[in-house]
Design an enzyme around this catalytic site. Structure first.
Site: not given
Ligand code: PEP
Ligand code: MG
Length: 731
Positions: A618, A665, A358, A594
């Site tokens: 993911d 996304c 992140h 994912e």
């Protein structure tokens, strides 16, 4: 001899490198506490000292491994030959069994060698002092390979290979003119001097001269630091950064801190010792509250603690260069990046870390080019070394020559021009050359992000990461607080669609006020929908808040980490039940793809969902079995891997067969090389960080749908992400 009024028995010098010396220091302290200091006094060689400390060898000593082939293992005869050979080298040489329980022992000691109990087939690792390693390690490996005086049967399979000499070089700073490959984490070219941030080490006496003198030193240091921070406040462009420094000022002036320090000074402590004990105790107290915001305060306290300590010890903190610089750190957390001022930090370079961690996502959102996982050697760069960082190709040039610099500057400028041209057309739709429309949406984490997303040309929000809203609160936000947040996003969108992801925590995104039982593999544990289905009150509160905020506006809700049809149905049923209570006019329900099982089940799921949104971060991690934040492997976790593309292909085919739409996304959607492949696979919507929208739209306009489809079919037929990238680059 006496020191500070106490008898001095010896002086132990320990070189420091980042945190690397910490273990040895702890062992040393433990030894002294056990009253075994005398043993150190008797140890005259570095080997003996290390033996007394019973510790590991310095991590940067060269090493080499070989599998032992002797039928009866390392018994007396071969061990004696090995010890004799080792003694012919004038330096410390040790050996251990890889994966064995016993630590490394001196190769020169026969009894120690025997105590290893090494058996045939076990791998021995030799480690030697750098001064002798070059000669000693190859000689020892050759001797072991030749059987140490015994006839040896070659080992079967892998171990029958010739001995592998793997002498790692002693860690040293990358040379001038050298080029390093690291993990590309945020695109763009950055040029600037290195600004290395490694934790500083301070040395100070524990006892002070007198309370009055120490108090005076402390006040002088505090006042210097106050002036420094004032300068930082005045120089900072960003409000968020200014606020951090204002908080630091307040902490410096906190009378509770200074009162406690004063009490300690009166007890005879030095200003440094008193100050640091009080700061550390206060920081620990904050952390113990297990609250995200307060935990951050602990980091702030330690930050000012170090500043004042540096002042007291007369250690110059490394001055930030006056021109935009490349920040070099061991690892950078999302909050570290969020604090950076893009006007002053031209680029980020870290020794550790991964591309879809992140922190890298935050770097991209701020538009700061970043390379991660470059290896510990970059921390040894001299401050001010000119660096050229290519965040697209994952390359670092150290002190590049004029021609390289010139080429990079031209490329940086032309990229800037391209981005400017793309920006001028950011509010136009993204149509391929033959008129096929691709929707370009934005990923945001908080309601405040919506304005800039729309400003950058977003046609909607394709991913609202609601966990960031939860993370921004010290407690789980209640229904009304959430409703207000979601309403703000919908208001800001002015009728454009909003795709919201329900709370996705667990894995690398823990929530401090929701302690999750420790798991060995959190990424494979209770995260995403698995967690919220276990806490239906939280999930229901979120869904209610969303439905209430919707009014008649287009709301799409999706569930993260769905891996089974049952999970989807449970989430859908809960939402439909609440919808009876809170009617909404324009609602679609979907899932994120994912987990490979969800992609493979897409033909079943597509009958029931309204849409799919592929979370390639993911999906790639789970398809390739590579932790998305892995410090060394995550460069290989490339979403353009044909295996990942196959799963996207299955998803799109299934969705379109049932008239449903598919978005992407994950970070892959913003990769200029991936855009034509995804469009060619039939993806209908790309959701990217607001900053990437103009570039992605411009990229869509560069090709025709039929070209993209051809490219996608070729990409599905190759065997590696490198081949896919080469295909796209060749067009
Ligand atoms: C993803 O996994 O691709 C995704 C968009 O979700 P996150 O990065 O928040 O896990
Ligand atoms: Mg995800």
């Amino acid at each position: 001899m006496r020191y500070l009024g106490q008898p001095l028995h010896g002086l132990f010098c320990l070189a420091s490198l980042g945190e690397a010396h910490q273990t040895l220091l702890e062992r040393l302290c433990a030894l002294l506490i056990e009253g075994r200091g005398q043993e150190l006094g008797r140890a005259t060689s570095s080997r003996a000292v290390l033996e007394v400390l019973g510790g590991e060898l310095p991590p940067d000593w060269p090493s080499a491994r070989i599998t032992l082939a002797n039928a009866h293992g390392l018994h007396a005869r071969p061990a004696k030959i090995l010890a004799q050979l080792a003694k012919s080298f004038d330096g410390d040489i040790r050996v251990r069994i890889v994966d064995g329980a016993v630590g490394a022992v001196s190769v020169k000691s026969l009894s120690k060698l025997l105590s290893l109990g090494a058996r045939r087939g076990q791998v021995l690792e030799f480690v030697a002092e750098p001064t002798v390693a070059g000669d000693a390690l190859p000689a020892l490996l050759a001797a072991v390979q030749e059987g140490l005086g015994e006839e040896v049967e070659p080992l079967p399979a892998v171990s029958a290979q010739p001995a592998q000499v793997d002498i790692e070089p002693v860690l040293s700073a990358p040379l001038s003119g050298s080029q390093l490959q690291a993990i590309a984490a945020a695109p763009g070219i950055a040029i600037g001097p290195a600004h290395i941030q490694v934790p500083q080490v301070f040395d100070y006496p524990l006892r002070g001269e007198s309370a009055a003198a120490e108090r005076q030193r402390l006040h002088a240091a505090l006042s210097e630091v106050r002036t420094d921070i004032q300068g930082l406040i005045e120089r900072s462009q960003a409000k968020a950064i200014r606020e951090i420094f204002i908080t630091h000022q307040e902490m410096l002036d906190d009378p509770e801190l200074t009162d406690e320090v004063d009490t300690r000074l009166k007890q005879g402590e030095s200003a440094e010792a008193a100050w640091m004990s009080v700061i550390e105790a206060a920081a620990k107290q904050q952390e113990a509250l297990q609250d995200a915001l307060l935990a951050e305060r602990a980091a702030d306290l330690r930050d000012i603690g170090r500043r004042v300590l540096a002042q007291l010890c007369g250690v110059q903190s490394v001055q930030e260069p006056s021109e935009p610089y490349i920040l070099v750190m061991e690892e950078v957390g999302p909050s570290d990046v969020a604090r950076l001022d893009p006007a002053r930090v031209a680029g980020i370079l870290t020794a550790r870390g991964g591309a879809t961690a992140h922190s890298a996502i935050v770097a991209r959102a701020l538009g700061i080019p970043a390379l991660v996982g470059a290896g510990a050697a970059v921390l040894l760069l001299n401050a001010g070394t000119p660096l050229l960082l290519d965040g697209q190709r994952g390359r670092l040039h150290v002190d590049p020559d004029a021609a390289t610099l010139q080429r990079a500057t031209v490329e940086r400028d032309s990229r800037e021009q391209r981005l400017q041209a793309a920006s001028a057309q950011r509010h136009e739709p993204a149509l391929t050359r033959d008129g096929h429309a691709v929707e370009v949406f934005a990923n945001i984490g908080e309601s405040a992000g919506v304005a800039s997303a729309v400003e950058q040309g977003a046609e909607g929000i394709g991913l609202l990461r609601t966990e960031l809203i939860f993370m921004a609160h010290p407690q789980a936000p209640d229904e009304a607080t959430q409703e207000a947040e979601y309403r703000r996003v919908l208001d800001g969108l002015n009728g454009r669609p909003l795709v919201v992801r329900t709370l996705d925590v667990g894995g690398d995104k823990p929530l401090p006020y929701w302690p999750i039982a420790e798991e060995e593999n959190p990424f494979l544990g209770v995260r995403g929908i698995r967690l919220t289905l276990q806490r239906p009150q939280i999930m229901e509160a979120q869904l209610r808040a969303l439905l209430r905020a919707a009014d008649n506006r287009p709301l799409r809700i999706m569930f993260p980490m769905v891996g089974s049809v049952d999970e989807w149905r449970a989430a859908r049923d809960m939402t439909e039940r609440l919808r009876l209570e809170i009617p909404v006019a324009d609602l679609q329900l979907g899932i994120m793809i994912e987990v490979p099982s969800a992609a493979l089940l897409a033909p079943v799921l597509a009958k029931e969902v309204d849409f799919f949104s592929v979370g390639t971060n993911d999906l790639t991690q789970y398809t390739l079995a590579i932790d998305r934040g892995h410090p060394t492997l995550s460069a290989q976790a490339d979403g353009l891997h044909p295996a990942v593309l196959q799963l996207i292909d299955i998803t799109v085919r299934a969705a379109h067969a049932h008239g449903k739409w598919v978005g992407v996304c994950g970070e892959l959607a913003a990769d200029p090389l991936a855009v034509p492949v995804l469009v060619g696979l039939g993806v209908d919507e790309l959701s990217v960080s607001a900053r990437s929208i103009p570039e992605v739209k411009a990229r869509v306009r560069e090709f025709s749908l039929s070209e993209a489809q051809g490219l996608a079919q070729q990409a599905l037929a190759v065997g590696s992400p490198a081949e896919v990238r080469a295909l796209v680059e060749a067009v």
